[in-house]
Design a protein around this motif. Structure first.
Motif, PDB file in Angstrom:
ATOM      1  N   GLY A 491       0.826  -1.212   0.000  1.00 54.74           N
ATOM      2  CA  GLY A 491       0.000   0.000   0.000  1.00 54.74           C
ATOM      3  C   GLY A 491       0.854   1.253   0.000  1.00 54.74           C
ATOM      4  N   PRO A 492       0.222   2.420  -0.140  1.00 49.11           N
ATOM      5  CA  PRO A 492       0.949   3.688  -0.242  1.00 49.11           C
ATOM      6  C   PRO A 492       1.808   3.992   0.980  1.00 49.11           C
ATOM      7  CG  PRO A 492      -1.326   3.961  -0.939  1.00 49.11           C
ATOM      8  CD  PRO A 492      -1.230   2.594  -0.335  1.00 49.11           C
ATOM      9  N   GLY A 493       2.960   4.616   0.716  1.00 46.07           N
ATOM     10  CA  GLY A 493       3.830   5.082   1.778  1.00 46.07           C
ATOM     11  C   GLY A 493       5.067   4.230   1.949  1.00 46.07           C
ATOM     12  N   GLN A 494       5.959   4.702   2.823  1.00 44.89           N
ATOM     13  CA  GLN A 494       7.182   3.992   3.206  1.00 44.89           C
ATOM     14  C   GLN A 494       7.450   4.360   4.665  1.00 44.89           C
ATOM     15  OE1 GLN A 494       9.994   5.457   0.293  1.00 44.89           O
ATOM     16  NE2 GLN A 494      10.064   7.486   1.210  1.00 44.89           N
ATOM     17  N   VAL A 495       6.560   3.907   5.520  1.00 43.45           N
ATOM     18  CA  VAL A 495       6.498   4.386   6.900  1.00 43.45           C
ATOM     19  C   VAL A 495       7.792   4.130   7.654  1.00 43.45           C
ATOM     20  CG1 VAL A 495       5.302   4.170   9.105  1.00 43.45           C
ATOM     21  CG2 VAL A 495       3.990   4.154   6.970  1.00 43.45           C
ATOM     22  N   LEU A 496       8.306   2.907   7.623  1.00 39.03           N
ATOM     23  CA  LEU A 496       9.527   2.617   8.378  1.00 39.03           C
ATOM     24  C   LEU A 496      10.690   3.459   7.883  1.00 39.03           C
ATOM     25  CD1 LEU A 496      10.991   0.937  10.510  1.00 39.03           C
ATOM     26  CD2 LEU A 496      11.483  -0.768   8.737  1.00 39.03           C
ATOM     27  N   THR A 497      10.846   3.570   6.588  1.00 40.39           N
ATOM     28  CA  THR A 497      11.935   4.385   6.022  1.00 40.39           C
ATOM     29  C   THR A 497      11.827   5.832   6.474  1.00 40.39           C
ATOM     30  OG1 THR A 497      12.138   2.959   4.084  1.00 40.39           O
ATOM     31  CG2 THR A 497      12.952   5.203   3.859  1.00 40.39           C
ATOM     32  N   ASP A 498      10.627   6.394   6.445  1.00 43.95           N
ATOM     33  CA  ASP A 498      10.435   7.792   6.839  1.00 43.95           C
ATOM     34  C   ASP A 498      10.667   7.992   8.333  1.00 43.95           C
ATOM     35  OD1 ASP A 498       9.939   8.622   4.287  1.00 43.95           O
ATOM     36  OD2 ASP A 498       7.766   8.596   4.452  1.00 43.95           O
ATOM     37  N   ARG A 747       9.025   6.744  -3.872  1.00 44.18           N
ATOM     38  CA  ARG A 747       7.671   7.035  -3.409  1.00 44.18           C
ATOM     39  C   ARG A 747       7.587   8.465  -2.890  1.00 44.18           C
ATOM     40  NH1 ARG A 747       4.841   1.654  -0.913  1.00 44.18           N
ATOM     41  NH2 ARG A 747       5.350   0.307  -2.667  1.00 44.18           N
ATOM     42  N   GLN A 748       6.505   9.108  -3.256  1.00 42.58           N
ATOM     43  CA  GLN A 748       6.303  10.492  -2.843  1.00 42.58           C
ATOM     44  C   GLN A 748       5.481  10.511  -1.550  1.00 42.58           C
ATOM     45  OE1 GLN A 748       6.461  12.570  -7.261  1.00 42.58           O
ATOM     46  NE2 GLN A 748       4.489  12.267  -6.331  1.00 42.58           N
ATOM     47  N   THR A 749       6.158  10.833  -0.453  1.00 47.21           N
ATOM     48  CA  THR A 749       5.499  10.929   0.847  1.00 47.21           C
ATOM     49  C   THR A 749       5.974  12.208   1.525  1.00 47.21           C
ATOM     50  OG1 THR A 749       7.211   9.866   2.202  1.00 47.21           O
ATOM     51  CG2 THR A 749       5.707   8.412   1.017  1.00 47.21           C
ATOM     52  N   THR A 750       5.245  12.662   2.539  1.00 45.07           N
ATOM     53  CA  THR A 750       5.673  13.831   3.310  1.00 45.07           C
ATOM     54  C   THR A 750       5.784  13.521   4.801  1.00 45.07           C
ATOM     55  OG1 THR A 750       3.329  14.499   3.165  1.00 45.07           O
ATOM     56  CG2 THR A 750       4.887  15.676   1.773  1.00 45.07           C
ATOM     57  N   LEU A 751       5.763  12.229   5.143  1.00 40.18           N
ATOM     58  CA  LEU A 751       5.834  11.854   6.558  1.00 40.18           C
ATOM     59  C   LEU A 751       7.164  12.279   7.175  1.00 40.18           C
ATOM     60  CD1 LEU A 751       4.605  10.456   8.992  1.00 40.18           C
ATOM     61  CD2 LEU A 751       5.481   8.276   8.115  1.00 40.18           C
ATOM     62  N   TYR A 752       8.267  11.961   6.504  1.00 44.13           N
ATOM     63  CA  TYR A 752       9.585  12.341   7.037  1.00 44.13           C
ATOM     64  C   TYR A 752       9.710  13.854   7.188  1.00 44.13           C
ATOM     65  CZ  TYR A 752      14.172  14.329   5.993  1.00 44.13           C
ATOM     66  OH  TYR A 752      15.274  15.139   5.958  1.00 44.13           O
ATOM     67  N   GLU A 753       9.333  14.553   6.150  1.00 43.18           N
ATOM     68  CA  GLU A 753       9.467  16.006   6.147  1.00 43.18           C
ATOM     69  C   GLU A 753       8.676  16.648   7.287  1.00 43.18           C
ATOM     70  OE1 GLU A 753       7.564  19.460   3.379  1.00 43.18           O
ATOM     71  OE2 GLU A 753       8.572  17.811   2.342  1.00 43.18           O
ATOM     72  N   LYS A 754       7.442  16.160   7.492  1.00 44.04           N
ATOM     73  CA  LYS A 754       6.589  16.757   8.526  1.00 44.04           C
ATOM     74  C   LYS A 754       7.028  16.333   9.931  1.00 44.04           C
ATOM     75  CE  LYS A 754       2.637  17.281   5.439  1.00 44.04           C
ATOM     76  NZ  LYS A 754       1.296  16.804   5.051  1.00 44.04           N
ATOM     77  N   LEU A 755       7.531  15.098  10.062  1.00 46.39           N
ATOM     78  CA  LEU A 755       8.065  14.674  11.356  1.00 46.39           C
ATOM     79  C   LEU A 755       9.270  15.526  11.743  1.00 46.39           C
ATOM     80  CD1 LEU A 755       7.916  10.766  11.169  1.00 46.39           C
ATOM     81  CD2 LEU A 755       6.852  12.189  12.928  1.00 46.39           C
ATOM     82  N   ALA A 756      10.165  15.751  10.779  1.00 42.44           N
ATOM     83  CA  ALA A 756      11.350  16.561  11.051  1.00 42.44           C
ATOM     84  C   ALA A 756      10.967  17.989  11.404  1.00 42.44           C
ATOM     85  CB  ALA A 756      12.278  16.543   9.837  1.00 42.44           C
TER      86      ALA A 756
END
Length: 798
Positions: A491-498, A747-756
């Motif tokens: 499914g969408p995302g790369q949660v562990l990587t981010d 993959r285009q995600t913004t989880l890492y960016e927003k967490l940082a």
């Protein structure tokens, strides 16, 4: 009757068979598929029997009522001649006596024989058509209560509407199965929706894409630049790209190009970019998409990312764990544990255990053989020691078991349970999900326990991670375990990587390899590939692995020989797993499964002769099969591998349809024919489907025809599924090429960016987002006017 005549009839009029319903052999409430027996009254096909079996998609058929079925006679290889109905209608009585009997039947509550007689005497033999055309005529019936009149009209409408809708849908080119799906979605409004905005079907009815909806749009005269058409293309392009390629969002400019191409490929009409942009703005105003800077999100994915961040921040705010035990007490307890288990933890393993026990949230990562399982057992054992709690689940009668262990798949959870000696479940089961939830669903279950360990975190997508984090209470400690070098989630995302990239969660990476005491070259090979290095002498045989050189056209022959050799050495089908990245072609999963079925489970005598056919696949007792969808209520999950232990033909069971019973490690699940699409053969399966599992023997074909799929993380994931023996076969050049290619489909995600950003850390963005103060509308209209013109030259305008 003569079969040739029955199957080759050619007439201008539609074939029909009329008869009175005798018995319902089978009826599925979920999709309305039915098998019934009728007493034949009239037909225009060469059928001479007094009774007939009719199959099709229709709601519950009422006993002793007469129906007219339209379709064709077909010879079933096991059940004989059947009439396959495409649509049907109820035969309304035409005589006064018949009408009275019909209206006073159990179909119409409150209408007795005397009332039915008054209705027919007042309205005549066309009473039903008059009532349906003008319900107010019931006011003329003596002594008929208004409530009873309304109930009568509603019941008549209900029994007639499906017939009209099915006929109408058939005229629009829909088959009976898809027609039923449409009827279930819209009921009496089905034809109205199709004839006003067929593009609505894309979102509401599984199996209908933009192309099919666009054909309907053209049929009813919807203009090529109609806003409904453009909006449907916008949503379809966004959702397809995110779900197929794992993105959480798409860049607005990229999405505009995709939508324009989709629209203009489907119909020969030019669609200006500003018209598409305007539709995107309207979709945002309607809440169907989320616009942020120059990104466009599916709302469920946007809010899932936000939810993950909010809940991680909430968990990290807990500070009661850091000082709960003095280091001296921890070290003393750890020493006792080492003595009891007869092991010596390495410094990195000690650090991991201590970090887990003193942090509200922690990530444990590392490749194969680095001791992740040893650390998990140490965390559990030491937690129990320091908190004075039992590891025996039976000791907890009035309170929840403090240790919660879960993984994304059933097989991964089973491995976790075996390695720890504690119960483990799938994440879906932990959260009480049924497997039918869509991405807009929002669970509200709270996990009960004191310490939660989630394994195979690389397989968890953005939506599921949100549901998981949201279910974690305040006073709980969480350990996420995974290997970021494996394939990302389906499914969408790369949660562990981010999460790892953000650096806001305490993390311990295990790098030392411990599982090499037996000289395992498989683990060494995996770590070599992980670093991007091409192994020297890869084709030289080792004690636990080998490389058989062959061409793509020879793969099936080589795989067959290897499997036969393993069987001669005493290995069972469940111990041998062939993995491949693609389904089609001579080296594809589908072809290899057919060959391997005949090797590992050939036709035999007795029960072994039993088989059922579904599409072009034949299933036999003893076949190894793979579950394709989550079914938590049956305790079976996507990726589980089982064995067919029984096949029952329709004539052998009360349900009167083919059945298969599959055993998943002792859990027996029954599949009816309409469920057969939930499983597939598993003698060979995809590398994606093998995640979370391990097998004694893995056979991995690697050939150039797999080029599109060959990536380092794919090969790494496949190799790490092997516990004892690894047999590579194919082309050495293809193997080396796969190792050298990283996943270029970022993959285009913004989880890492927003967490940082939430932790006030510097963000390493791939490209700076400018004009952040502009609105989504302004940014959409700032699209480069030359996009899509890259291959155009001045000569094209001459």
């Amino acid at each position: 009757m003569n079969q040739q005549n029955s199957l080759d009839l050619r007439t201008d009029e539609e074939h029909f068979i009329k008869g009175r319903h005798l018995v319902t052999i089978f009826h599925n409430e979920a999709n309305f598929y039915s098998v019934i027996r009728i007493r034949v009254e009239e037909t225009n096909v060469a059928y001479e029997e007094k009774e007939a079996v009719v199959t099709g998609y229709f709601p519950k058929i009422h006993e002793q009522e007469t129906y007219l079925f339209y379709g064709n006679l077909k010879e079933h290889p096991k059940f004989g001649l059947q009439f396959h109905a495409k649509h049907f209608k109820k035969e309304i009585p035409q005589t006064k006596q018949g009408l009275v009997a019909y209206l006073s039947s159990d179909l119409f509550k409150g209408i007795g024989k005397k009332t039915a007689e008054r209705i027919v005497e007042t309205l005549g033999e066309n009473a039903i058509s008059r009532i349906l055309a003008e319900p107010s005529v019931l006011e003329t019936i003596p002594r008929l209560a208004s409530d009873t009149a309304k109930d009568l009209y509603d019941a008549l409408l209900e029994h007639q509407e499906l017939e009209q809708i099915m006929i109408g849908l058939n005229q629009h080119g829909f088959g009976p199965q898809l027609s039923m799906k449409i009827y279930q979605a819209y009921k009496e409004n089905a034809l109205d929706i199709i004839e006003t905005n067929p593009y609505q079907l894309i979102a509401d009815v599984e199996g209908i894409g933009f192309g099919r909806a666009d054909e309907l749009g053209m049929q009813i005269g919807i203009d090529g630049v109609h806003p409904d058409r453009i909006k449907a293309a916008c949503l379809y392009a966004l959702e397809q790209d995110c779900l197929q390629n794992g993105h959480v969002y798409l860049e607005a400019e990229e999405l505009l190009i995709k939508v324009k191409k989709l629209l203009e490929d489907s119909q020969p009409v030019e669609i200006p970019y500003d018209m598409i942009s305007q539709c995107f703005i309207q979709l945002e105003e309607e809440g169907k998409i989320i616009g942020e800077e120059k990104r466009v999100y599916i709302p469920s994915l946007y809010f899932s990312e936000r939810g993950i961040i909010t809940n991680i921040e909430r968990l990290l705010e807990q500070n009661q764990y850091a000082e709960q035990f003095p280091e001296s007490e921890f070290l003393m307890a750890l020493g006792k544990l080492e003595d009891r288990l007869g092991i010596q933890y390495a410094p990195s393993q000690k650090e991991a255990i201590q970090t887990a026990l003193t942090s509200p949230l922690m990530i444990l990562t590392g490749g194969p053989g680095t001791g992740k399982t040893t650390v998990i057992k140490g965390i559990v054992e030491l937690y129990a020691e320091l908190h004075g709690c039992s590891l025996d689940i039976h000791a907890y009668k009035d309170q929840p078991f403090p240790f919660v262990l879960a993984a994304p798949t059933g097989r991964a959870a089973k491995r976790m349970a075996e390695s720890t000696g504690l119960p483990a479940v799938t994440i879906h089961r932990l959260l009480g999900m049924t497997g039918q939830e869509n991405m807009d669903a929002d669970g509200d279950r709270e996990i009960e326990g004191k310490i939660v360990i989630i394994d195979e975190m690389s397989m968890v997508d953005t939506w599921l991670a949100h549901q998981l984090f949201k279910a974690l209470p305040e006073d709980i400690q969480v350990i996420l375990v995974g290997d970021e070098d494996q394939l990302p989630s389906v499914g969408p995302g790369q949660v562990l990587t981010d999460l790892l990239k953000s650096n806001i969660i305490p993390t311990v990476e295990l790098t030392d390899i411990y599982r090499q005491a037996d000289g395992s070259s498989i683990i060494e090979l995996a770590h070599t590939i992980k670093k991007g290095n091409i192994p020297e002498k890869i084709t030289e045989p080792q004690a636990d692995r080998s490389f058989i050189k062959c061409q793509g056209t020879q793969i099936s022959e080589v795989v067959e020989k290897v499997v036969r050799s393993a069987v001669r050495k005493g290995y069972a089908a469940k111990d041998i797993q062939v993995l491949a990245p693609m389904y089609r072609g001579p080296a594809g999963i589908d072809h290899l499964n057919k060959i391997l079925q005949n090797v590992l489970n050939p036709k035999g005598s007795g029960n072994k002769r039993k088989e059922v056919t579904f599409g072009d696949v034949s299933y036999r007792i003893g076949d190894k099969v793979l579950q394709l969808v989550n079914q938590p209520e049956k305790n079976v999950f996507n990726g589980d591998i089982g064995e067919i232990i029984s096949i029952l033909y329709a004539r052998e069971n009360v349900e009167k349809q083919d059945m298969m019973i599959v055993s998943f490690e002792g859990t027996e699940v029954t599949y009816y024919r309409q469920d057969f699409n939930q499983i597939t053969h598993a003698f060979c399966c995809s590398i994606h489907k093998s995640q979370g599992s391990e097998f004694p023997i893995v056979i991995l074909p690697v050939v150039k025809s797999y080029y599109r799929m060959l990536r380092r993380n794919l090969l790494y994931t496949a190799i790490t599924r092997s516990k004892e023996f690894l047999i590579l076969c194919g082309e050495e050049e293809a193997f080396r090429m796969g190792i050298s290619r990283v996943d270029d489909q970022k993959r285009q995600t913004t989880l890492y960016e927003k967490l940082a950003a939430s932790a006030s850390l510097p963000v390493d963005k791939d490209k700076t987002i400018e004009q952040a103060d502009l609105s989504f509308e302004e940014k959409l209209f700032m699209v480069d006017p030359m996009i899509g013109m890259e291959n155009v030259t001045p000569y094209d305008f001459l």
